[in-house]
Write an enzyme that holds these catalytic residues in place. Sequence first.
Site, PDB file in Angstrom:
ATOM      1  N   LYS C  95      15.662 -79.216  32.062  1.00  0.00           N
ATOM      2  CA  LYS C  95      16.381 -77.953  32.335  1.00  0.00           C
ATOM      3  C   LYS C  95      15.597 -76.845  31.643  1.00  0.00           C
ATOM      4  O   LYS C  95      15.487 -76.819  30.415  1.00  0.00           O
ATOM      5  CB  LYS C  95      17.811 -78.017  31.823  1.00  0.00           C
ATOM      6  CG  LYS C  95      18.570 -76.747  32.168  1.00  0.00           C
ATOM      7  CD  LYS C  95      20.025 -76.748  31.756  1.00  0.00           C
ATOM      8  CE  LYS C  95      20.658 -75.430  32.153  1.00  0.00           C
ATOM      9  NZ  LYS C  95      21.541 -74.905  31.120  1.00  0.00           N
ATOM     10  N   GLY C 156      28.297 -68.692  27.420  1.00  0.00           N
ATOM     11  CA  GLY C 156      29.338 -68.700  26.402  1.00  0.00           C
ATOM     12  C   GLY C 156      30.341 -67.572  26.512  1.00  0.00           C
ATOM     13  O   GLY C 156      31.243 -67.472  25.695  1.00  0.00           O
ATOM     14  N   ALA C 182      26.483 -71.303  33.353  1.00  0.00           N
ATOM     15  CA  ALA C 182      26.764 -70.209  32.418  1.00  0.00           C
ATOM     16  C   ALA C 182      27.889 -69.301  32.897  1.00  0.00           C
ATOM     17  O   ALA C 182      27.911 -68.853  34.036  1.00  0.00           O
ATOM     18  CB  ALA C 182      25.529 -69.369  32.131  1.00  0.00           C
ATOM     19  N   GLY C 183      28.806 -69.050  32.009  1.00  0.00           N
ATOM     20  CA  GLY C 183      29.888 -68.102  32.283  1.00  0.00           C
ATOM     21  C   GLY C 183      31.175 -68.745  32.756  1.00  0.00           C
ATOM     22  O   GLY C 183      32.235 -68.127  32.731  1.00  0.00           O
ATOM     23  N   ASN C 204      29.797 -76.081  29.586  1.00  0.00           N
ATOM     24  CA  ASN C 204      29.646 -76.590  28.229  1.00  0.00           C
ATOM     25  C   ASN C 204      30.664 -75.925  27.296  1.00  0.00           C
ATOM     26  O   ASN C 204      31.623 -76.545  26.868  1.00  0.00           O
ATOM     27  CB  ASN C 204      28.205 -76.361  27.740  1.00  0.00           C
ATOM     28  CG  ASN C 204      27.960 -76.922  26.352  1.00  0.00           C
ATOM     29  OD1 ASN C 204      28.875 -77.259  25.617  1.00  0.00           O
ATOM     30  ND2 ASN C 204      26.710 -77.027  25.971  1.00  0.00           N
ATOM     31  N   THR C 205      30.456 -74.639  27.027  1.00  0.00           N
ATOM     32  CA  THR C 205      31.294 -73.931  26.052  1.00  0.00           C
ATOM     33  C   THR C 205      32.791 -74.100  26.329  1.00  0.00           C
ATOM     34  O   THR C 205      33.573 -74.402  25.417  1.00  0.00           O
ATOM     35  CB  THR C 205      30.953 -72.429  26.070  1.00  0.00           C
ATOM     36  OG1 THR C 205      29.588 -72.284  25.669  1.00  0.00           O
ATOM     37  CG2 THR C 205      31.844 -71.648  25.127  1.00  0.00           C
TER      38      THR C 205
END
Lengths: 254, 254, 254, 254
Positions: C95, C156, C182-183, C204-205
């Site tokens: 990645k 995040g 992301a986001g 993830n976050t």
Amino acid sequence: MLTIADKTFHSRLFTGTGKFSSSQTMAAALASSGSELVTVALKRVDLQDQSDDMLQQLKTEKIHLLPNTSGVRNAKEAVFAAQLAREALQTNWIKLEIHPDPKYLLPDPIETLLATEELAKLGFVVLPYIHADPVLCKRLEDCGTAAVMPLGAPIGSNLGLKTEDFLRIIIEQSRVPVIVDAGIGAPSHAAQAMEMGADAVLVNTAIAVAKDPIQMALAFKMAVEAGRMAYLSGLGQQGTSAVPSSPLTSFLDV
Amino acid sequence: MLTIADKTFHSRLFTGTGKFSSSQTMAAALASSGSELVTVALKRVDLQDQSDDMLQQLKTEKIHLLPNTSGVRNAKEAVFAAQLAREALQTNWIKLEIHPDPKYLLPDPIETLLATEELAKLGFVVLPYIHADPVLCKRLEDCGTAAVMPLGAPIGSNLGLKTEDFLRIIIEQSRVPVIVDAGIGAPSHAAQAMEMGADAVLVNTAIAVAKDPIQMALAFKMAVEAGRMAYLSGLGQQGTSAVPSSPLTSFLDV
Amino acid sequence: MLTIADKTFHSRLFTGTGKFSSSQTMAAALASSGSELVTVALKRVDLQDQSDDMLQQLKTEKIHLLPNTSGVRNAKEAVFAAQLAREALQTNWIKLEIHPDPKYLLPDPIETLLATEELAKLGFVVLPYIHADPVLCKRLEDCGTAAVMPLGAPIGSNLGLKTEDFLRIIIEQSRVPVIVDAGIGAPSHAAQAMEMGADAVLVNTAIAVAKDPIQMALAFKMAVEAGRMAYLSGLGQQGTSAVPSSPLTSFLDV
Amino acid sequence: MLTIADKTFHSRLFTGTGKFSSSQTMAAALASSGSELVTVALKRVDLQDQSDDMLQQLKTEKIHLLPNTSGVRNAKEAVFAAQLAREALQTNWIKLEIHPDPKYLLPDPIETLLATEELAKLGFVVLPYIHADPVLCKRLEDCGTAAVMPLGAPIGSNLGLKTEDFLRIIIEQSRVPVIVDAGIGAPSHAAQAMEMGADAVLVNTAIAVAKDPIQMALAFKMAVEAGRMAYLSGLGQQGTSAVPSSPLTSFLDV
């Protein structure tokens, strides 16, 4: 020009008197805004004292005072407040604000309808502050309201036209002037309301709490005029794919 | 006043020449807009013919011409087009547009960076049209770009500032002027960009396709000025709960 | 089933290993998510120590490790990092994350393209994290990328699909799998991406910082499956006026 | 589990019976949805004919029927319809729908409040369909409503939670269950409502008009469960700058 009941207005920017740092700043900002209709809370005015400073600042030939009932909790109190205001300020115009909830200050549809009906019968020119509820707007029309004042977002939130989808329906269906009230936090929000075909906007907090209220008032004045002009000039359609403004045929192929 | 490279501008509304119904309407709309920087596609101009009608309309003292490279597909073609434009129109300013995709006309970040670097070395004042990509903006700065022109939405879509979150970051980080280009479909969109702190906006389609382009140009002029004024006057914060502009303590309790 | 390069996946929810309170919680949440592709930052792993706790937790038959290059600042560093990862973790999947800016962690389009090109030549299966830039996506395709990983919002931030308009274009045009990265801050965001036709999402976050990461992982698993199922089942059109689901003809008239 | 009046529900997905292509498809989709509360328009049912096909399909042990008053224009007609429904379908539950406007089917706040008050006195379990008006919700509570059913967008529009800002306030303040009704056009919309803390959602059009209603019903079931689970698992905060999920300290510096 905009006509509501028996009055015509050159300016489609209505303003309020709350939250200014001083009466002098308020007066200068209102002058800068060009506003001809200015709402004032009854409680803010010392009704007995004709030398009340704020009131004196507002007594100009150009400005029409619009007392509001902020602080009342139901239709009965609202009618009483309107009568007090009529006597003290010599106007039968009243901005009806009935918001029992202290946190979000959202209006009560039931009490507002009741008060509008009663006040219209008593000869008042009623401008009710309401949720952006298209059916309520039609009911208020049937009761003789002079205009409707649907909110864009909670008072003082500066969040803009969160109710956009419903404001469109209200504007489409209304036979009385539609004045977008509450939530307008920037000139772009005011322009957007006017582009959608609103008849006017009411702005208070966004002017009063600006670092420079006098310049901000002028910015709102221009944005309202720009939005109205755009509405009248016929805005283009929105699309999802691009439409080139420059030709794509490559001159390099020649 | 806004300064880009060696020029200063009173007006922060930049315009284009595409899609107008006639050269006369275009000239009148541009005059109404107050714009001092007007972009023109090379192909649209007959470079050999100095009596070209559109070109004649644009040759006023006030307007600075900004040739654009619309139609090129890569950096090499863009550099060639810029050199052609410099010779024909006697200006080293160039609006860089490299958009290989014919449907959405979105710009190519790689070719745009390469062309900016080359053109800056060749003494051009480069204004590149780009995606609202904050990192690309910093890379362009490092290559000597005179400004950045991030898009709000696809060209001609009138969708407004769909890239708002990224425009904020670009404005926060940029050391060169930020001109929001493409997607601005209404004066409220232009005002919003200026309120966010953009240095200027470029509007073409929304003026050219309006029912009344001359009035629409004026509406954009006012909205841009209003947005800039609001930015300078210090907009208030947005909140989630209401903050009353009128006092809530009930005068009825007294 | 989703195929990327030489692998097929039952689950379209890809996950990461950052920000968990412990390796045990991480392992339980990843199991709960059903994820078969899990990204891990090189620095987080002690490459020399095969007893590294996190790494041990991830060595299950089901999970395919996807090392990421987070921390590198340009293509050269990224290629070096990928080679390190290949040796240490015995995988040619990488990645690619090149985000020089420490505040918003937005990816660099130029370095990402360069690194993708180089890594593809070196036999890597490259999954680059990028801005939602449709033209960049096509360029990456031409360089042999295995998939594209456009962002919804800054890493995040939990803000959701702020790039929605451009993700739609990317999905429409892409010939390689589109993984929204992301986001994504809530299961509804993940479902929305899948409803639009994205091939997968990386979360993830939002899982790691939940009060209950294990249940949150399951919620994301279900939302991704729901969104994919809705995409395949044919969502209805959006409209501006109402279409009744109940008949309006009044039975009271009979 | 969700409790409304005297009943508890495992499923927080309520459904409707309109717009399906056949009674068989409807029955299969409802089974797939897991819904335990299904609204049915009085007019759609042949009250005299106990062999009515749709009604037969709905008479399962699991499904609780919720007759609605769609088609009535005021409180008086609504009360009459509710009484008819009680007799015919042997239930004192009633979904109150009073929407005089045929284009947008928006509910009438005044008539709805009057009817709720009257029906509650008559022993009905009232579930009123309303605008997302927080003050009206409190008024309905005071009248004995069993739940409130604020709209996300006009019925059948599939536009999602256009009233999001006001739904948040309603959920924050309500002492009765909040069921988001109308406008939910995709599983992601349903998940979003549940993540915000809504107690349930009602979905009809988006399932009925899908290409595959049975699979779409399952997608909604999963999305509602995912959204509820996420709400209970504690979603993270939204932020404006990035928070890395991978470490930024470069391992390349070592």
